[in-house]
Enzyme design. Structure first.
Site, PDB file in Angstrom:
ATOM      1  N   VAL A   3     -14.301 -15.554   1.694  1.00 45.47           N
ATOM      2  CA  VAL A   3     -14.502 -14.126   1.964  1.00 45.47           C
ATOM      3  C   VAL A   3     -14.179 -13.743   3.400  1.00 45.47           C
ATOM      4  O   VAL A   3     -14.026 -12.555   3.706  1.00 45.47           O
ATOM      5  CB  VAL A   3     -15.937 -13.680   1.609  1.00 45.47           C
ATOM      6  CG1 VAL A   3     -16.183 -13.790   0.115  1.00 45.47           C
ATOM      7  CG2 VAL A   3     -16.984 -14.438   2.404  1.00 45.47           C
ATOM      8  N   ASN A  18     -23.441 -11.992  -0.887  1.00 42.46           N
ATOM      9  CA  ASN A  18     -24.432 -13.052  -0.778  1.00 42.46           C
ATOM     10  C   ASN A  18     -23.897 -14.289  -0.062  1.00 42.46           C
ATOM     11  O   ASN A  18     -24.688 -15.101   0.423  1.00 42.46           O
ATOM     12  CB  ASN A  18     -24.897 -13.444  -2.183  1.00 42.46           C
ATOM     13  CG  ASN A  18     -25.632 -14.766  -2.201  1.00 42.46           C
ATOM     14  OD1 ASN A  18     -26.781 -14.859  -1.798  1.00 42.46           O
ATOM     15  ND2 ASN A  18     -24.957 -15.825  -2.653  1.00 42.46           N
ATOM     16  N   TYR A  64     -28.032 -17.002  12.893  1.00 40.80           N
ATOM     17  CA  TYR A  64     -28.169 -16.448  11.546  1.00 40.80           C
ATOM     18  C   TYR A  64     -28.830 -15.070  11.575  1.00 40.80           C
ATOM     19  O   TYR A  64     -28.353 -14.115  10.963  1.00 40.80           O
ATOM     20  CB  TYR A  64     -28.981 -17.424  10.704  1.00 40.80           C
ATOM     21  CG  TYR A  64     -29.396 -16.913   9.351  1.00 40.80           C
ATOM     22  CD1 TYR A  64     -28.500 -16.911   8.281  1.00 40.80           C
ATOM     23  CD2 TYR A  64     -30.696 -16.460   9.130  1.00 40.80           C
ATOM     24  CE1 TYR A  64     -28.889 -16.448   7.032  1.00 40.80           C
ATOM     25  CE2 TYR A  64     -31.088 -16.005   7.878  1.00 40.80           C
ATOM     26  CZ  TYR A  64     -30.186 -15.997   6.838  1.00 40.80           C
ATOM     27  OH  TYR A  64     -30.575 -15.535   5.604  1.00 40.80           O
TER      28      TYR A  64
END
Length: 253
Positions: free
Chosen positions: A61, A88, A159
């Site tokens: 992606v 996701n 993250y």
């Protein structure tokens, strides 16, 4: 558009939380495109188990051209556009706080990797989906976030920063795409019991989180997936730009 009339792309949809979302979408009768990067066997086995309204397609992606090919192949195989996207896919990451570098030691390359996966990946899929959504006069985009943005108790600096940026993109995109009948929302979870990413988490951490959570248990991937369905459903037709925290009440939004 009812769920059983939709085709939904789930990025990173072959394993862990992604597989739970894929199964939830299929359970409600929607067609599902299971995107994967390296999990070829898992993706194809999952698609086969769900029947003819499930297909598995490989794409990184973060690669704009690969995403464009994915959408073109999906349209050819399903005979119409993808009208829903669940972002996701997670760049390589393990939820093991004891092993994560602290601020004094973390390198920019870690931030860059997570920003590429979370923000660039979502941007690529959203841009590729837009023509089909505009053609249909309908679109649903759901981005997967984290409750660490509100409650940064573990030093996942890279993250958490990337997911915070994704929340900003969620909100700006909702404003931009609303006139086209496209909603953009986020579902944010905490520690989930259990995914590939959280498998390295010590049992003591699971027990601590459960003890601090009003429901006294750790949220499952299946429970998280059901919340994603809300944003895909007609019930959320007037909801956009929102971040729903699904963690058993641990973090109050």
């Amino acid at each position: 558009m009812k769920l059983d009339s939709q085709w939904v792309l789930v990025t990173g949809g072959a394993r862990g939380l992604g597989a739970a979302i894929t199964r939830a979408v299929a359970r409600e009768g929607a067609g599902v495109v299971i995107n994967y990067l390296r999990s070829d066997v898992a993706a194809r086995e999952l698609a086969e188990s769900l029947g003819e309204r499930a297909i598995a397609l490989q794409a990184d992606v973060t690669d704009e051209k690969a995403v464009a090919r994915l959408f073109a192949e999906a349209r050819e195989r399903i005979g119409g556009p993808i009208v829903c996207v669940v972002n996701n896919a997670l760049a390589d990451f393990r939820f093991d706080g004891d092993a994560r570098p602290k601020l004094a030691d973390i390198s920019w390359s870690r931030f860059s990797q997570q920003l590429e996966g979370a923000v660039k990946g979502a941007l690529n899929t959203m841009q590729a989906a837009l023509p089909g959504m505009r053609e249909a006069g309908f679109g649903r985009i759901v981005n997967v976030g984290t409750n660490l943005f509100q409650n940064p108790v573990v030093p996942y600096h890279d993250y958490t920063t990337a997911k915070a940026a994704l929340l900003a993109l969620t909100r700006t995109a909702s404003n931009d795409l609303g006139p086209d009948g496209i909603t953009v929302n986020m579902v944010s979870g905490g520690l989930l019991r259990v995914t590939d990413a959280s498998a390295a988490t010590p049992q003591a951490v699971f027990d601590l989180i459960a003890s601090l959570t009003p429901l006294r248990r750790v949220t499952t991937p299946e429970e998280f997936a059901d919340a994603v369905l809300y944003f895909l459903s007609p019930w959320a037709r007037a909801v956009t730009g929102q971040n729903l925290i699904v963690d058993g009440g641990l973090v109050k939004g």
